[in-house]
Design a protein around this motif. Structure first.
Motif, PDB file in Angstrom:
ATOM      1  N   TRP A 144       6.301 -14.698   8.017  1.00  0.00           N
ATOM      2  CA  TRP A 144       6.870 -14.777   6.669  1.00  0.00           C
ATOM      3  C   TRP A 144       7.533 -13.457   6.264  1.00  0.00           C
ATOM      4  CZ3 TRP A 144       2.549 -17.347   3.147  1.00  0.00           C
ATOM      5  CH2 TRP A 144       2.115 -18.543   3.754  1.00  0.00           C
ATOM      6  N   ARG A 145       7.258 -12.378   7.054  1.00  0.00           N
ATOM      7  CA  ARG A 145       7.612 -11.011   6.653  1.00  0.00           C
ATOM      8  C   ARG A 145       9.111 -10.749   6.759  1.00  0.00           C
ATOM      9  NH1 ARG A 145       4.021  -8.892  10.055  1.00  0.00           N
ATOM     10  NH2 ARG A 145       5.650  -8.641  11.621  1.00  0.00           N
TER      11      ARG A 145
ATOM     12  N   CYS B 240      -4.852  -4.085   0.328  1.00  0.00           N
ATOM     13  CA  CYS B 240      -4.162  -5.124   1.126  1.00  0.00           C
ATOM     14  C   CYS B 240      -4.714  -6.502   0.766  1.00  0.00           C
ATOM     15  CB  CYS B 240      -4.354  -4.899   2.620  1.00  0.00           C
ATOM     16  SG  CYS B 240      -3.644  -6.258   3.573  1.00  0.00           S
TER      17      CYS B 240
ATOM     18  N   ASP C 116      -4.417  -9.183   2.309  1.00  0.00           N
ATOM     19  CA  ASP C 116      -4.610 -10.081   3.452  1.00  0.00           C
ATOM     20  C   ASP C 116      -5.417  -9.442   4.585  1.00  0.00           C
ATOM     21  OD1 ASP C 116      -4.464 -12.351   4.914  1.00  0.00           O
ATOM     22  OD2 ASP C 116      -2.330 -12.665   4.561  1.00  0.00           O
TER      23      ASP C 116
ATOM     24  N   CYS D 293       0.133  -9.690   8.346  1.00  0.00           N
ATOM     25  CA  CYS D 293       0.837  -8.922   7.313  1.00  0.00           C
ATOM     26  C   CYS D 293       2.115  -9.661   6.910  1.00  0.00           C
ATOM     27  CB  CYS D 293       1.185  -7.535   7.840  1.00  0.00           C
ATOM     28  SG  CYS D 293       2.329  -6.656   6.729  1.00  0.00           S
ATOM     29  N   LYS D 294       2.258  -9.908   5.556  1.00  0.00           N
ATOM     30  CA  LYS D 294       3.444 -10.620   5.074  1.00  0.00           C
ATOM     31  C   LYS D 294       4.482  -9.673   4.518  1.00  0.00           C
ATOM     32  CE  LYS D 294       0.568 -14.575   4.042  1.00  0.00           C
ATOM     33  NZ  LYS D 294      -0.691 -13.857   4.435  1.00  0.00           N
TER      34      LYS D 294
ATOM     35  N   CYS E 113       4.246  -7.380   2.001  1.00  0.00           N
ATOM     36  CA  CYS E 113       4.336  -7.310   0.537  1.00  0.00           C
ATOM     37  C   CYS E 113       4.606  -5.878   0.061  1.00  0.00           C
ATOM     38  CB  CYS E 113       3.065  -7.846  -0.121  1.00  0.00           C
ATOM     39  SG  CYS E 113       1.600  -6.816   0.138  1.00  0.00           S
TER      40      CYS E 113
ATOM     41  N   ILE F 207       2.391  -3.543  -0.693  1.00  0.00           N
ATOM     42  CA  ILE F 207       1.366  -2.974  -1.579  1.00  0.00           C
ATOM     43  C   ILE F 207       0.736  -1.731  -0.925  1.00  0.00           C
ATOM     44  CG2 ILE F 207      -0.924  -3.393  -2.601  1.00  0.00           C
ATOM     45  CD1 ILE F 207       0.038  -6.271  -3.208  1.00  0.00           C
TER      46      ILE F 207
END
Lengths: 96, 391
Positions: free
Chosen positions: A30-31, A52, A54, A72-73, A75, A77
């Motif tokens: 998805w990243r 994190c 996830d 890991c997507k 994001c 953060i």
């Protein structure tokens, strides 16, 4: 390809009865941007691990040793929470 | 021994809830169902039930709280009407999809606009494709009896269920009725043991996970099967309850239909009005009858087709308009149920009683007169009519 269960074989109500099965469902694809961790800059404060969403920060013996790119997507953060003076995580464009 | 008491529809449903003693009730008051919540909350305050009562800020929250509660395996109920049910709409589908046996004590009321607090069936007809089991009641007695049965039906089917009474006509009208003993109700519904619970750390489960193109269709198919299988379970529970209460409950009630040449199909309180007219017509030798649908969802299509196919002229009365230009929802369903028969009855539709408009003996006589004309001429002059509206 794995044969998927038919409707009679599934638990009712879309329930998932197996604990921790999310581990079998890889979401790294998805990243669009990717965190790069610099071990030399890292002070191992573990802010990234705490924030994190996830569990994708890999920690061994109290030290950040890498990022789990299977989940890991991207994001960002972790990069945001890394103290600005340290800046051990940078986000780069994902290339596949 | 059953007691004879005087109760309104709302009081009878609150009494049923006291005897059911659910684990959780989350509700928000709305006319005309407010009293059910009000009376039940006084039972909670007085310690007459063991229920955890959640006074929430909206019906959307009420149904959300019910879903969370039912997912833990708690016997869960709520009450609502009209706009309240409409506000629950999003969550109603989730209750079905998660297969949670939540029970609503519903009171039928028109939907806005224009705003109106009186009876019609627009609210529950609006959720007819949600997968909720729907049971309609003719009077306070049936509201009480149906609510007790609905708990067992929902739990056996792992599907949510709504029992309704007609707003004000039943909900606020007092009548004499019979109550079961508390113990009889408890023995009948038994303890609820949910097949899965969200709060067992020994057996953790995920509720409400994401489905993509690879699983969603299978899960919907299995829910469709649950609704399909529900009919037999409803029949079984209704038979058990009929035996216990000595009051007969089936998918629908047939009133003087055996040799009927014409019949009215109706849901709810108007069935009582129609029965009076039928007795009057029968005394004149006119073969009129009534079919009162009790279980509207799942729709008893095959059973209805067998009965209605023998009656040459049938009027379906809908206390809701579908605004599809195809008539009311019950009419559309019955037409569909009869379509593949070799010999089909002549069907006409009346939209009646919207916003609580009184439906009187005079109106019902008018319907039978129309049916008589169809029998005499073999022709339907107008297949969808509005009964009791100022033309």
């Amino acid at each position: 390809m794995k044969k998927l269960p038919n409707w009679k074989e599934l638990p009712m109500g879309g329930l998932i009865l197996e604990a921790g099965s999310a581990e079998n469902y890889k979401t790294g694809g998805w990243r669009s941007i990717k965190p790069i961790h610099d071990k030399d800059k890292c002070i191992n404060c573990l802010n990234c691990w705490i924030y994190c969403p996830d569990s994708s920060i890999i920690v061994e013996d109290g030290k950040v040793v890498g990022i789990n790119y299977e989940f890991c997507k991207g994001c960002g953060i972790c990069a945001h929470e890394c103290p600005p003076k340290v800046a051990a995580i940078s986000m780069v464009e994902e290339r596949r | 021994m059953s007691k004879i008491v005087a109760k309104t529809g709302n009081e009878s449903m609150a009494e049923a809830m006291r005897q059911i003693n659910p684990d959780v009730v989350a509700a928000y008051p709305i006319t005309p169902s407010t009293e059910i919540v009000q009376i039940f909350s006084s039972y909670v305050a007085d310690g007459l039930v063991d229920t955890e009562f959640l006074a929430v800020e909206s019906e959307h929250s009420a149904m959300s709280a019910c879903i969370g509660s039912a997912a833990t395996g708690a016997r869960t109920m709520t009450c609502t009407a009209s706009q309240g049910l409409a506000l629950m709409w999003e969550m109603l589908y989730i209750a079905t999809g998660l297969r949670l046996p939540i029970v609503i004590a519903g009171v039928n009321r028109a939907l806005s606009a224009p705003i109106n607090i009186h009876c019609d069936h627009s609210d529950t007809m609006g959720i007819r494709d949600s997968g909720w089991i729907q049971i309609y009641s003719e009077n306070a007695q049936e509201g009480y009896d149906n609510l007790i049965q609905a708990v067992k039906i929902a739990e056996e089917c792992c599907l949510p269920a709504i029992v309704t009474t007609d707003g004000f006509i039943i909900s606020h009208g007092m009548e004499s009725m019979k109550l079961l003993e508390d113990k009889e109700v408890q023995d009948f519904i038994g303890d609820y043991k949910a097949p899965y619970t969200l709060i067992n750390p020994q057996k953790p489960i995920t509720v409400g996970a994401l489905d993509f193109t690879d699983y969603y269709f299978e899960h919907r198919r299995s829910t469709a099967e649950a609704v399909l299988q529900a009919k037999d379970k409803i029949i079984k529970v209704s038979q058990e309850y009929s035996h216990l209460s000595q009051r007969k409950y089936e998918l629908f009630e047939e009133y003087r239909l055996d040799d009927a040449q014409m019949a009215i199909v109706v849901l709810g309180s108007t069935a009582g009005t129609a029965k009076v007219v039928i007795d009057e017509l029968r005394s004149k030798g006119i073969k009129a009858g009534l079919l009162k649908i009790r279980v509207y969802r799942p729709f008893p299509a095959e059973e209805l087709a067998i009965v209605l196919s023998k009656i040459p002229a049938v009027a379906i009365l809908d206390r809701a308009d579908s605004l599809s230009t195809m008539g009311g929802p019950v009419f559309i369903d019955i037409k569909s149920a009869l379509y593949n028969l070799e010999k089909r009855s002549k069907l006409i539709n009346y939209i009646y009683g919207l916003g609580g408009r009184d439906t009187t003996l005079h109106h019902i006589r008018e319907v039978y007169q129309d049916l008589q004309n169809i029998l005499d001429t073999g022709k339907i002059a107008q297949s969808i009519k509005y009964l009791g509206v100022r033309e």
